[in-house]
Design a protein around this motif. Structure first.
Motif, PDB file in Angstrom:
ATOM      1  N   VAL A 156      -5.850  20.113  -0.811  1.00  0.00           N
ATOM      2  CA  VAL A 156      -4.409  19.485  -1.218  1.00  0.00           C
ATOM      3  C   VAL A 156      -4.567  18.188  -0.961  1.00  0.00           C
ATOM      4  O   VAL A 156      -5.081  17.684  -0.134  1.00  0.00           O
ATOM      5  N   ASN A 157      -4.577  17.433  -2.081  1.00  0.00           N
ATOM      6  CA  ASN A 157      -4.538  15.783  -1.999  1.00  0.00           C
ATOM      7  C   ASN A 157      -3.084  15.284  -1.830  1.00  0.00           C
ATOM      8  O   ASN A 157      -2.149  15.576  -2.406  1.00  0.00           O
ATOM      9  N   VAL A 158      -3.186  14.336  -0.910  1.00  0.00           N
ATOM     10  CA  VAL A 158      -1.834  13.661  -0.554  1.00  0.00           C
ATOM     11  C   VAL A 158      -2.153  12.020  -0.503  1.00  0.00           C
ATOM     12  O   VAL A 158      -2.921  11.733  -0.127  1.00  0.00           O
ATOM     13  N   ASP A 159      -1.412  11.529  -1.722  1.00  0.00           N
ATOM     14  CA  ASP A 159      -1.244  10.341  -1.975  1.00  0.00           C
ATOM     15  C   ASP A 159      -0.494   9.656  -1.037  1.00  0.00           C
ATOM     16  O   ASP A 159       0.526   9.967  -0.575  1.00  0.00           O
ATOM     17  N   TYR A 160      -0.730   8.212  -0.322  1.00  0.00           N
ATOM     18  CA  TYR A 160       0.256   7.367   0.505  1.00  0.00           C
ATOM     19  C   TYR A 160       0.177   6.079   0.003  1.00  0.00           C
ATOM     20  O   TYR A 160      -0.811   5.516  -0.562  1.00  0.00           O
ATOM     21  N   ILE A 161       1.296   5.417   0.527  1.00  0.00           N
ATOM     22  CA  ILE A 161       1.441   4.102   0.568  1.00  0.00           C
ATOM     23  C   ILE A 161       2.165   3.628   1.570  1.00  0.00           C
ATOM     24  O   ILE A 161       3.231   3.972   1.975  1.00  0.00           O
ATOM     25  N   ILE A 162       1.533   2.759   2.406  1.00  0.00           N
ATOM     26  CA  ILE A 162       1.978   2.127   3.820  1.00  0.00           C
ATOM     27  C   ILE A 162       1.965   0.580   3.635  1.00  0.00           C
ATOM     28  O   ILE A 162       1.093  -0.056   3.448  1.00  0.00           O
ATOM     29  N   LYS A 163       3.414   0.300   3.575  1.00  0.00           N
ATOM     30  CA  LYS A 163       3.425  -1.043   3.541  1.00  0.00           C
ATOM     31  C   LYS A 163       4.216  -1.663   4.826  1.00  0.00           C
ATOM     32  O   LYS A 163       4.400  -2.993   4.968  1.00  0.00           O
ATOM     33  N   ALA A 164       4.541  -0.845   5.892  1.00  0.00           N
ATOM     34  CA  ALA A 164       5.253  -1.244   6.969  1.00  0.00           C
ATOM     35  C   ALA A 164       4.113  -2.016   7.966  1.00  0.00           C
ATOM     36  O   ALA A 164       4.426  -2.695   9.114  1.00  0.00           O
ATOM     37  N   LEU A 165       2.841  -1.967   7.777  1.00  0.00           N
ATOM     38  CA  LEU A 165       1.867  -2.517   8.366  1.00  0.00           C
ATOM     39  C   LEU A 165       1.396  -3.809   7.716  1.00  0.00           C
ATOM     40  O   LEU A 165       1.220  -3.741   6.695  1.00  0.00           O
ATOM     41  N   SER A 166       0.637  -4.349   8.702  1.00  0.00           N
ATOM     42  CA  SER A 166       0.131  -5.994   8.089  1.00  0.00           C
ATOM     43  C   SER A 166      -1.133  -5.478   7.241  1.00  0.00           C
ATOM     44  O   SER A 166      -2.202  -4.741   7.789  1.00  0.00           O
ATOM     45  N   ALA A 167      -1.367  -6.088   6.074  1.00  0.00           N
ATOM     46  CA  ALA A 167      -2.369  -5.744   5.311  1.00  0.00           C
ATOM     47  C   ALA A 167      -3.718  -6.589   5.889  1.00  0.00           C
ATOM     48  O   ALA A 167      -4.812  -6.079   5.400  1.00  0.00           O
ATOM     49  N   GLN A 168      -3.504  -7.579   6.683  1.00  0.00           N
ATOM     50  CA  GLN A 168      -4.756  -8.280   7.292  1.00  0.00           C
ATOM     51  C   GLN A 168      -5.283  -7.737   8.391  1.00  0.00           C
ATOM     52  O   GLN A 168      -6.461  -7.765   8.665  1.00  0.00           O
ATOM     53  N   GLU A 169      -4.715  -6.793   8.928  1.00  0.00           N
ATOM     54  CA  GLU A 169      -5.300  -6.111  10.122  1.00  0.00           C
ATOM     55  C   GLU A 169      -5.419  -4.535   9.830  1.00  0.00           C
ATOM     56  O   GLU A 169      -4.604  -3.823   9.139  1.00  0.00           O
ATOM     57  N   LYS A 170      -6.349  -4.044  10.405  1.00  0.00           N
ATOM     58  CA  LYS A 170      -6.634  -2.552  10.383  1.00  0.00           C
ATOM     59  C   LYS A 170      -6.086  -1.814  11.088  1.00  0.00           C
ATOM     60  O   LYS A 170      -6.146  -2.198  12.534  1.00  0.00           O
ATOM     61  N   HIS A 171      -5.331  -0.640  10.943  1.00  0.00           N
ATOM     62  CA  HIS A 171      -4.637   0.229  11.961  1.00  0.00           C
ATOM     63  C   HIS A 171      -4.926   1.554  11.900  1.00  0.00           C
ATOM     64  O   HIS A 171      -5.304   2.122  10.478  1.00  0.00           O
TER      65      HIS A 171
END
Length: 426
Positions: free
Chosen positions: A292-307
């Motif tokens: 099963v493929n699950v697409d995601y969009i995460i915008k609550a975290l800083s795009a400059q740092e990796k989490h």
């Protein structure tokens, strides 16, 4: 209790085996006709079941009639099939007479047909173009005469005549869209008579984008689409689908083609972060594995740092949690805010007949995002059972055995029906 409300049988202190009590009661040779009542009492609860005893005279043979339920006013001919078989399954030799009627206001136009039975059946191709098909109803009456006995049986059917020659519907579409994640679905196009409309162009209109997108139906009459939601904003989106038709016979009125409409609203997320599970439309086969493929969009975290973010997924079936696992994904930094992950599900008896998948995570600011999907699973059983007669066909009064194979200590229930003895209920 019998129809006269007299008690004719009773069991006390019945013990069930694996939750099932198997009891039997033999009626007298000439029982009273009417409704009988069975009562089961446990503590203060009473369950009732009724069955009917009635006299039924068996016909020597029965007729089946294949006649279209719907006819479009552009059709030129219809296929009709009439068959007659004795109650032992052998075909009847004889001839058939029929009458087809088209109702126009309070008048009827008749069309008579006749033919001989070949191997118990008669197939007919009937031209209906000469008739006025602007009526709304038609009816067919057929009678078959047994050549050997002269016995006669009748069969009738009704149909509707419609001006709408095709119909269309959205399928597998969500009620909500998620900005940035493709909005997917299908459009099914069928003739009013039920067959698929294949290899035609459907025009798909989107209230957020000018113009129309063209999609083509496959051999099953299904056209799939995927729409970009990046610019949809926060308003509800209206989708409509239609089929263009060019009429070459100017003397005929234009036929009506069905249209389809659907509205999708924005799925709310405080940070515009989403999960979206790809749907699987086919029924899942037992003892297999599904990715099963699950697409995601995460915008609550800083795009400059990796989490690193823990994503939990659980599978539920019949009200129980069957699987609960987690996966860790990297978001932000060079990975960006978009991506997809793949989950592997084991298809077995634990999740049959319906499984629900839930995927969710908790963002650092406390917001919970997730998505769920339902999967249809074929009937899986831990105990496998097989059933077959010793022979497929035999003479009357022959000895036939029924072979049942199952796992040890399995409680098996059997129901045997004599198909040569039709009842009013069957």
């Amino acid at each position: 209790m019998d129809p006269q409300k007299d008690s004719i049988g009773q069991w006390k202190d019945v013990e069930a085996r694996q939750g099932i009590a198997d009891l039997s009661f033999e009626l007298m040779p000439e029982p009273i006709e009417g409704s009988y009542i069975i009562e089961v009492k446990k503590f203060r609860r009473t369950l009732r079941h009724e069955f009917t005893v009635e006299r039924h005279f068996l016909p020597q043979y029965e007729i089946t009639l294949e006649f279209p339920e719907i006819i479009t006013f552009l059709q030129e001919k219809i296929q009709v099939k009439v068959c007659a078989r004795y109650i032992n399954g052998y075909p009847v030799s004889g001839f058939v007479n029929g009458k087809i009627m088209f109702k126009i206001n309070d008048l009827f136009e008749h069309f008579l047909v006749a033919g001989n039975l070949s191997n118990g059946c008669s197939k007919m191709e009937i031209l209906i173009q000469p008739f006025n098909l602007y009526s709304r109803k038609c009816a067919a009456f057929f009678e078959i005469t047994d050549a050997g006995t002269g016995n006669l049986l009748e069969k009738s059917a009704e149909c509707k005549i419609v001006k709408k020659i095709t119909k269309m519907a959205f399928e597998d579409v969500e009620q909500y869209y998620k900005t940035g994640i493709p909005y997917r679905g299908q459009i099914r196009m069928q003739y009013s008579t039920g067959g698929p409309v294949s290899n035609v162009t459907i025009y798909l209109f989107n209230s957020m984008v000018p113009g129309a997108e063209k999609v083509i139906t496959d051999e099953n009459g299904i056209a799939s689409f995927s729409l970009d939601t990046s610019s949809w904003g926060s308003e509800s989106v209206s989708l409509s689908a239609m089929y263009q038709f060019n009429n070459k016979d100017l003397w005929r009125p234009l036929p009506i083609h069905g249209k389809a409409r659907h509205t999708a609203k924005l799925f709310y997320s405080r940070s515009n972060s989403y999960f979206s599970i790809s749907k699987h439309r086919q029924e899942l086969v037992c003892d297999s594995e599904l990715d099963v493929n699950v697409d995601y969009i995460i915008k609550a975290l800083s795009a400059q740092e990796k989490h690193d973010l823990d994503v939990f997924y659980l599978v539920m079936s019949r009200g129980l949690i069957v699987t609960l696992k987690k996966k860790t994904i990297s978001v932000g930094g060079s990975e960006g805010t978009k991506g997809h992950l793949r989950l592997s599900l084991l298809i077995n008896a634990d999740i049959s007949p319906v499984a629900r998948l839930l995927v969710f995570t908790v963002l650092p600011d406390g917001e919970t995002i997730g998505d769920s999907a339902k999967f249809q699973v074929s009937k899986c059983f831990r105990n496998k059972v097989s059933l077959h007669f010793s022979v497929a066909e035999d003479l009357p009064k022959s000895h036939v055995s029924l072979d049942v194979h199952a796992a040890p200590d399995s409680l098996c229930g059997l129901r045997v029906v004599d198909r040569s003895v039709p009842t009013p209920q069957t």
